[in-house]
Motif scaffolding. Sequence first.
Motif, PDB file in Angstrom:
ATOM      1  N   LYS A   1       4.563   9.928 -13.971  1.00 12.85           N
ATOM      2  CA  LYS A   1       5.467  10.150 -12.846  1.00 12.85           C
ATOM      3  C   LYS A   1       4.828   9.663 -11.541  1.00 12.85           C
ATOM      4  O   LYS A   1       5.481   9.045 -10.689  1.00 12.85           O
ATOM      5  N   LEU A   2       3.535   9.908 -11.387  1.00 13.47           N
ATOM      6  CA  LEU A   2       2.812   9.448 -10.205  1.00 13.47           C
ATOM      7  C   LEU A   2       2.799   7.925 -10.144  1.00 13.47           C
ATOM      8  O   LEU A   2       3.033   7.331  -9.084  1.00 13.47           O
ATOM      9  N   CYS A   3       2.527   7.294 -11.272  1.00 16.05           N
ATOM     10  CA  CYS A   3       2.515   5.828 -11.314  1.00 16.05           C
ATOM     11  C   CYS A   3       3.879   5.253 -10.947  1.00 16.05           C
ATOM     12  O   CYS A   3       3.974   4.248 -10.231  1.00 16.05           O
ATOM     13  N   HIS A   4       4.932   5.885 -11.455  1.00 23.82           N
ATOM     14  CA  HIS A   4       6.289   5.412 -11.146  1.00 23.82           C
ATOM     15  C   HIS A   4       6.562   5.534  -9.649  1.00 23.82           C
ATOM     16  O   HIS A   4       7.155   4.626  -9.042  1.00 23.82           O
ATOM     17  N   PHE A   5       6.139   6.621  -9.056  1.00 23.20           N
ATOM     18  CA  PHE A   5       6.348   6.818  -7.623  1.00 23.20           C
ATOM     19  C   PHE A   5       5.613   5.760  -6.801  1.00 23.20           C
ATOM     20  O   PHE A   5       6.117   5.292  -5.766  1.00 23.20           O
ATOM     21  N   LEU A   6       4.423   5.353  -7.248  1.00 18.74           N
ATOM     22  CA  LEU A   6       3.588   4.423  -6.494  1.00 18.74           C
ATOM     23  C   LEU A   6       3.956   2.955  -6.727  1.00 18.74           C
ATOM     24  O   LEU A   6       3.411   2.071  -6.053  1.00 18.74           O
ATOM     25  N   ARG A   7       4.871   2.693  -7.647  1.00 15.29           N
ATOM     26  CA  ARG A   7       5.166   1.310  -8.006  1.00 15.29           C
ATOM     27  C   ARG A   7       5.638   0.494  -6.805  1.00 15.29           C
ATOM     28  O   ARG A   7       5.140  -0.599  -6.532  1.00 15.29           O
ATOM     29  N   GLU A   8       6.591   1.002  -6.059  1.00 14.96           N
ATOM     30  CA  GLU A   8       7.123   0.261  -4.915  1.00 14.96           C
ATOM     31  C   GLU A   8       6.113   0.180  -3.767  1.00 14.96           C
ATOM     32  O   GLU A   8       5.931  -0.900  -3.180  1.00 14.96           O
ATOM     33  N   PRO A   9       5.423   1.279  -3.393  1.00 10.81           N
ATOM     34  CA  PRO A   9       4.372   1.153  -2.378  1.00 10.81           C
ATOM     35  C   PRO A   9       3.300   0.132  -2.749  1.00 10.81           C
ATOM     36  O   PRO A   9       2.811  -0.599  -1.877  1.00 10.81           O
ATOM     37  N   ASN A  10       2.945   0.062  -4.023  1.00 14.91           N
ATOM     38  CA  ASN A  10       1.948  -0.923  -4.448  1.00 14.91           C
ATOM     39  C   ASN A  10       2.440  -2.348  -4.225  1.00 14.91           C
ATOM     40  O   ASN A  10       1.680  -3.216  -3.762  1.00 14.91           O
ATOM     41  N   LYS A  11       3.706  -2.602  -4.529  1.00 14.97           N
ATOM     42  CA  LYS A  11       4.258  -3.940  -4.334  1.00 14.97           C
ATOM     43  C   LYS A  11       4.205  -4.340  -2.858  1.00 14.97           C
ATOM     44  O   LYS A  11       3.902  -5.493  -2.527  1.00 14.97           O
ATOM     45  N   ARG A  12       4.486  -3.401  -1.998  1.00 16.33           N
ATOM     46  CA  ARG A  12       4.436  -3.694  -0.563  1.00 16.33           C
ATOM     47  C   ARG A  12       3.002  -4.025  -0.135  1.00 16.33           C
ATOM     48  O   ARG A  12       2.782  -4.921   0.696  1.00 16.33           O
ATOM     49  N   PHE A  13       2.056  -3.317  -0.700  1.00 19.92           N
ATOM     50  CA  PHE A  13       0.656  -3.612  -0.375  1.00 19.92           C
ATOM     51  C   PHE A  13       0.255  -4.988  -0.888  1.00 19.92           C
ATOM     52  O   PHE A  13      -0.422  -5.763  -0.196  1.00 19.92           O
ATOM     53  N   PHE A  14       0.673  -5.322  -2.105  1.00 20.39           N
ATOM     54  CA  PHE A  14       0.366  -6.647  -2.653  1.00 20.39           C
ATOM     55  C   PHE A  14       0.890  -7.751  -1.752  1.00 20.39           C
ATOM     56  O   PHE A  14       0.219  -8.769  -1.532  1.00 20.39           O
ATOM     57  N   ASN A  15       2.084  -7.570  -1.226  1.00 24.10           N
ATOM     58  CA  ASN A  15       2.661  -8.577  -0.340  1.00 24.10           C
ATOM     59  C   ASN A  15       1.858  -8.720   0.947  1.00 24.10           C
ATOM     60  O   ASN A  15       1.697  -9.828   1.477  1.00 24.10           O
ATOM     61  N   LEU A  16       1.339  -7.615   1.447  1.00 23.66           N
ATOM     62  CA  LEU A  16       0.562  -7.659   2.686  1.00 23.66           C
ATOM     63  C   LEU A  16      -0.771  -8.369   2.511  1.00 23.66           C
ATOM     64  O   LEU A  16      -1.204  -9.136   3.374  1.00 23.66           O
ATOM     65  N   VAL A  17      -1.429  -8.116   1.378  1.00 22.14           N
ATOM     66  CA  VAL A  17      -2.771  -8.690   1.175  1.00 22.14           C
ATOM     67  C   VAL A  17      -2.718 -10.047   0.485  1.00 22.14           C
ATOM     68  O   VAL A  17      -3.721 -10.763   0.442  1.00 22.14           O
ATOM     69  N   GLY A  18      -1.555 -10.403  -0.084  1.00 26.60           N
ATOM     70  CA  GLY A  18      -1.451 -11.684  -0.772  1.00 26.60           C
ATOM     71  C   GLY A  18      -2.167 -11.715  -2.098  1.00 26.60           C
ATOM     72  O   GLY A  18      -2.638 -12.767  -2.540  1.00 26.60           O
ATOM     73  N   HIS A  19      -2.247 -10.570  -2.751  1.00 23.97           N
ATOM     74  CA  HIS A  19      -2.935 -10.494  -4.045  1.00 23.97           C
ATOM     75  C   HIS A  19      -2.323  -9.361  -4.854  1.00 23.97           C
ATOM     76  O   HIS A  19      -1.956  -8.323  -4.305  1.00 23.97           O
ATOM     77  N   THR A  20      -2.205  -9.580  -6.163  1.00 26.74           N
ATOM     78  CA  THR A  20      -1.662  -8.552  -7.057  1.00 26.74           C
ATOM     79  C   THR A  20      -2.779  -7.938  -7.888  1.00 26.74           C
ATOM     80  O   THR A  20      -3.585  -8.657  -8.486  1.00 26.74           O
ATOM     81  N   PHE A  21      -2.824  -6.628  -7.916  1.00 28.44           N
ATOM     82  CA  PHE A  21      -3.821  -5.896  -8.706  1.00 28.44           C
ATOM     83  C   PHE A  21      -3.160  -5.317  -9.953  1.00 28.44           C
ATOM     84  O   PHE A  21      -1.961  -5.024  -9.955  1.00 28.44           O
ATOM     85  N   THR A  22      -3.945  -5.153 -10.988  1.00 27.42           N
ATOM     86  CA  THR A  22      -3.433  -4.581 -12.234  1.00 27.42           C
ATOM     87  C   THR A  22      -3.601  -3.074 -12.192  1.00 27.42           C
ATOM     88  O   THR A  22      -4.604  -2.516 -12.634  1.00 27.42           O
ATOM     89  N   TRP A  23      -2.601  -2.413 -11.626  1.00 28.18           N
ATOM     90  CA  TRP A  23      -2.629  -0.962 -11.515  1.00 28.18           C
ATOM     91  C   TRP A  23      -1.522  -0.384 -12.366  1.00 28.18           C
ATOM     92  O   TRP A  23      -0.670  -1.086 -12.880  1.00 28.18           O
ATOM     93  N   CYS A  24      -1.535   0.934 -12.518  1.00 28.66           N
ATOM     94  CA  CYS A  24      -0.577   1.587 -13.428  1.00 28.66           C
ATOM     95  C   CYS A  24       0.866   1.392 -12.942  1.00 28.66           C
ATOM     96  O   CYS A  24       1.104   1.092 -11.782  1.00 28.66           O
TER      97      CYS A  24
END
Length: 340
Positions: A317-340
């Motif tokens: 449930k925590l991973c699902h909640f963080l999915r969209e915030p993580n995408k926004r962070f990836f866009n800001l840094v220009g890199h995708t991380f392999t997170w849950c």
Amino acid sequence: MLWTVLLSLLLLLLLQAQLYVCLRELRASTPSTLALLPPVSPPPVHANITATSISTAQRLPGAIIIGVRKGGTRALLEMLNLHPDVEVAKAEVHYFNLDENYRRGLGWYRAQMPFTLPGQLTVEKTPGYFTAPLVPERVWEMNPAVRLLLIVRDPAERLVSDYTQVLHNRLQRHKPYQPLEKLLLLKDDDDEDNNDDVDDAGDGVDDHGKGRHRRRIDPGYKALQRSLYHVHFQRWLEHFPREQIHVVDGEALVRDPYPELRKAERFLELTPRIKPSNFYFNATKGFYCLVSAGHDKCLDESKGRPHAPLRPRAFRKLCHFLREPNKRFFNLVGHTFTWC
């Protein structure tokens, strides 16, 4: 016989007079003679001793590790300290994020730094800087050209590690602390039941498909807010260009430190001096330790501490909640991380 004695005395007087004349001439010529001689230099002082005694000073940091909390900041600092041109502040300073320290001024801040030679880089780390709203502007006011390092890890794992540290500290002081799921998950407003034996970390149904107590992520939980990387990173980008913030992959640093340290050296414009031989894997501890000048060093016992329990459903449930915030962070840094 008498004449012989008189003649001898006369010769002696003549020799004495001649000697006196010679001595006077010698004394008269000594200053001009010495002036023609080259000056005598004092004995040389060892160059390193001279430089150390004259040129060392406490300087403001040229680079700051700003976070994230429980992301590997201490490991990154210790690894950078392997470089001969880097000196690090041994303790977290909390200058920019604590008002009582900030009011003491830059003189106090400088006094917390190590002594360095000209050309050496001073580095400090305080992971609380990343999430404190006033810090980016304060750091910019100190030095708009300062280099910033941000080490990140899976934000869900980071949250659990964050809770684990707080739990450990409270237990050491014999203070109670709620289970992680109690802090992380909220029941729906219309649910007044406190039946704790329900698998309420799931998606609202039990293992047999029947409706049970629904739980949702509490967005106000502080440890969760610290894992919303995009919110805090955006604030830093309002004051610093993206190329002035180097993002370190915390999981990659754990798996194989050398490639990440090589990237950090390039970012800090340091001559490559850290080598793969500076690291060895400690099978007992489960992570890499450092080797420098024939001495090895491992991080303290708090690193690699087992995480507090969190049931798989709650973690998903925590991973699902963080999915969209993580995408926004990836866009800001220009890199995708392999997170849950």
